[in-house]
Design an enzyme around this catalytic site. Structure first.
Site, short mmCIF file in Angstrom:
data_model
loop_
_atom_site.label_atom_id
_atom_site.label_comp_id
_atom_site.label_asym_id
_atom_site.label_seq_id
_atom_site.Cartn_x
_atom_site.Cartn_y
_atom_site.Cartn_z
N LYS A 39 0.84 -1.20 0.00
CA LYS A 39 0.00 0.00 0.00
C LYS A 39 0.88 1.26 0.00
O LYS A 39 2.09 1.18 0.23
CB LYS A 39 -0.89 -0.01 1.24
CG LYS A 39 -0.14 0.10 2.56
CD LYS A 39 -1.06 -0.08 3.77
CE LYS A 39 -0.27 -0.03 5.07
NZ LYS A 39 -1.11 -0.34 6.24
N ARG A 137 -10.33 0.11 14.98
CA ARG A 137 -10.40 0.67 13.63
C ARG A 137 -11.40 -0.08 12.76
O ARG A 137 -12.13 0.50 12.00
CB ARG A 137 -9.00 0.65 13.01
CG ARG A 137 -8.89 1.35 11.69
CD ARG A 137 -7.45 1.54 11.26
NE ARG A 137 -6.76 0.29 10.92
CZ ARG A 137 -5.53 0.23 10.43
NH1 ARG A 137 -4.84 1.35 10.23
NH2 ARG A 137 -4.96 -0.93 10.15
N TYR A 263 14.72 30.36 5.25
CA TYR A 263 13.61 31.18 5.73
C TYR A 263 13.73 31.51 7.21
O TYR A 263 14.10 30.67 8.03
CB TYR A 263 12.29 30.44 5.51
CG TYR A 263 11.92 30.34 4.04
CD1 TYR A 263 11.72 31.49 3.27
CD2 TYR A 263 11.77 29.10 3.43
CE1 TYR A 263 11.38 31.40 1.93
CE2 TYR A 263 11.43 29.00 2.10
CZ TYR A 263 11.24 30.15 1.34
OH TYR A 263 10.92 30.06 0.02
N MET A 312 10.88 24.24 0.04
CA MET A 312 10.04 23.34 -0.76
C MET A 312 10.86 22.46 -1.70
O MET A 312 10.56 21.27 -1.86
CB MET A 312 9.03 24.16 -1.55
CG MET A 312 7.97 23.33 -2.23
SD MET A 312 6.76 24.38 -3.05
CE MET A 312 5.25 23.81 -2.35
C1 LIG Z 1 -0.27 -1.25 6.96
C2 LIG Z 1 -0.68 -2.51 7.60
C3 LIG Z 1 0.27 -3.49 7.92
C4 LIG Z 1 1.76 -3.30 7.76
O1 LIG Z 1 2.30 -2.71 8.92
P1 LIG Z 1 3.88 -2.64 9.16
O2 LIG Z 1 3.99 -2.24 10.58
O3 LIG Z 1 4.44 -1.61 8.23
O4 LIG Z 1 4.44 -3.99 8.90
C5 LIG Z 1 -0.20 -4.69 8.43
N1 LIG Z 1 -1.51 -4.91 8.63
C6 LIG Z 1 -2.44 -3.99 8.36
C7 LIG Z 1 -3.87 -4.29 8.62
C8 LIG Z 1 -2.07 -2.74 7.86
O5 LIG Z 1 -3.00 -1.82 7.61
#
Ligand SMILES: *Cc1c(COP(=O)(O)O)cnc(C)c1O
Length: 367
Positions: A39, A137, A263, A312
């Site tokens: 992801k 979540r 800056y 930037m």
């Molecule tokens: C992003 C994610 C992971 C990966 O987490 P890491 O700590 O980067 O290994 C694993 N499980 C779920 C559900 C996630 O959303």
């Protein structure tokens, strides 16, 4: 390979290091399948390049956050199946059903809708039951599990391939994590009474080397795959750096003493100072929070302190101690000498923010 002489900043991704890190976990976790999390543009490494590099590596799934990431995996022609880690909008579910992507199910309504779409399209949905053991979540709560499996099994177009949960504090709160593990074990126990799950998964990077989960047979790898382990472990030294962020010197000048740099003149020279201007800034993902935090870059074997604020598109560094520099010279911004962990600490942020923050302006080059 792209000619880097024309690039101001780029990320070099070492695909053999990705495969190496997978194998470190394979050796440490015998009997476990691996989900490679790709992801967020594969944590800044570039989804296309990482998906291509790992497609032949026998990982069970590619973990993605969105339908468009899953669609990209398909467009690339990968044979590894995307696993959508979180909940999806009802409008997105047709694509999941039609493509055979794995779905995480957190409530009965989702399950029913998937089942009716699967009936409509003449398909079977391979789903993983998400259990909320404390993350807050997504997922079924523990008190919803009694009788759940009996009900879910009445949805004839669903195949319950897995059960999983997510740890919320594996690197911070060991006692709570053990409670979550116990909650997961009990959930698997309850649900398995009337279903055999092919995959049972709880641990991601913060837990993979440090906790034992008896019922688990898959781990989900994000940061560890990319060479960063959030917890102390003997395995950490086996992990390799997968991404090196480079930039180049655009300009060299000598500023007089008492001259502000960047800056709001947060830095003022104490004497004549040789300053290199470098072609990377926060719009490339070199975090603005690194301003004034002692950040450093690595040029020709030497560390050079960043002066004043990150702008930037450019930063300035002190090269007074160095000879023979020229515009165009290579600068390591992050990599083997300036670690991902170091930038995380200096920016007072979390590791994923540093790596996934590298923006689309930065070309990824695979070696
Ligand atoms: C992003 C994610 C992971 C990966 O987490 P890491 O700590 O980067 O290994 C694993 N499980 C779920 C559900 C996630 O959303």
């Amino acid at each position: 390979m792209q000619d880097t002489r024309f690039l101001r900043a780029w990320a070099e991704v070492d695909t053999s290091a990705l495969r190496h890190n997978l194998n470190v976990v394979r050796r440490a976790m015998p009997g476990h399948a691996l989900m490679a999390i790709i992801k967020a543009n594969a944590y800044g490494h570039g989804l296309d390049g990482v998906a291509r590099a790992l497609d032949e590596e026998e990982v069970a799934f590619f973990g993605v956050a969105t339908i468009s990431e899953a669609a990209r995996v398909k467009e690339l022609g990968c044979r590894t199946c995307p696993f959508i880690l979180g909940p999806c909008f009802p409008e997105e579910r047709d694509a999941i059903v039609l493509n055979g992507w794995r779905a995480a199910i957190s409530c009965r309504e989702e399950a029913e809708h998937f089942d009716s779409l699967a009936r409509l399209y003449g398909r079977t949905v391979h789903a993983h039951i998400c259990v909320d053991t404390g993350m807050g979540r997504s997922g079924f709560l523990p008190d919803e599990l009694d009788g759940l499996m009996e009900y879910l099994r009445t949805l004839k177009n669903m195949e319950w391939e897995g059960v999983f949960s997510h740890l919320s504090a594996a690197s911070e709160d060991i006692t709570f994590t053990h409670r979550q593990i116990a909650g997961f074990e009990s959930a698997v126990d309850t649900l398995s009474a009337s279903c055999q799950f092919s995959y049972r998964h709880l641990c991601s990077s913060a837990a993979v080397f440090n906790y034992r989960v008896p019922s688990s047979n898959m781990v989900r790898l994000g940061r560890v795959l990319y060479g960063y382990s959030p917890m102390p472990s003997p395995h950490n030294k086996e992990l390799r750096t997968t991404l090196t962020l480079y930039s180049r010197i655009t300009l060299l000048r000598t500023l007089p003493g008492n001259h502000g740099v960047s800056y709001n003149h947060c830095y003022i020279t104490t004497g004549p100072t040789r300053v290199a201007t470098i072609g990377i800034g926060y719009a490339d993902g070199y975090l603005q929070y690194l301003s004034g935090q002692g950040a450093r870059v690595f040029i020709k074997g030497e560390y050079c302190p960043v002066l004043g604020r990150i702008t930037m598109d450019q930063i300035m560094v002190d090269v007074t101690h160095m000879k023979d520099l020229r515009p165009g010279d290579l600068v390591e911004i992050m990599g083997p000498n300036v670690s991902w962990g170091e930038l995380t600490r200096r920016a007072h942020t979390i590791p994923s923010n540093v790596i996934a923050g590298i923006t689309s302006r930065v070309p990824r080059i695979y070696v």
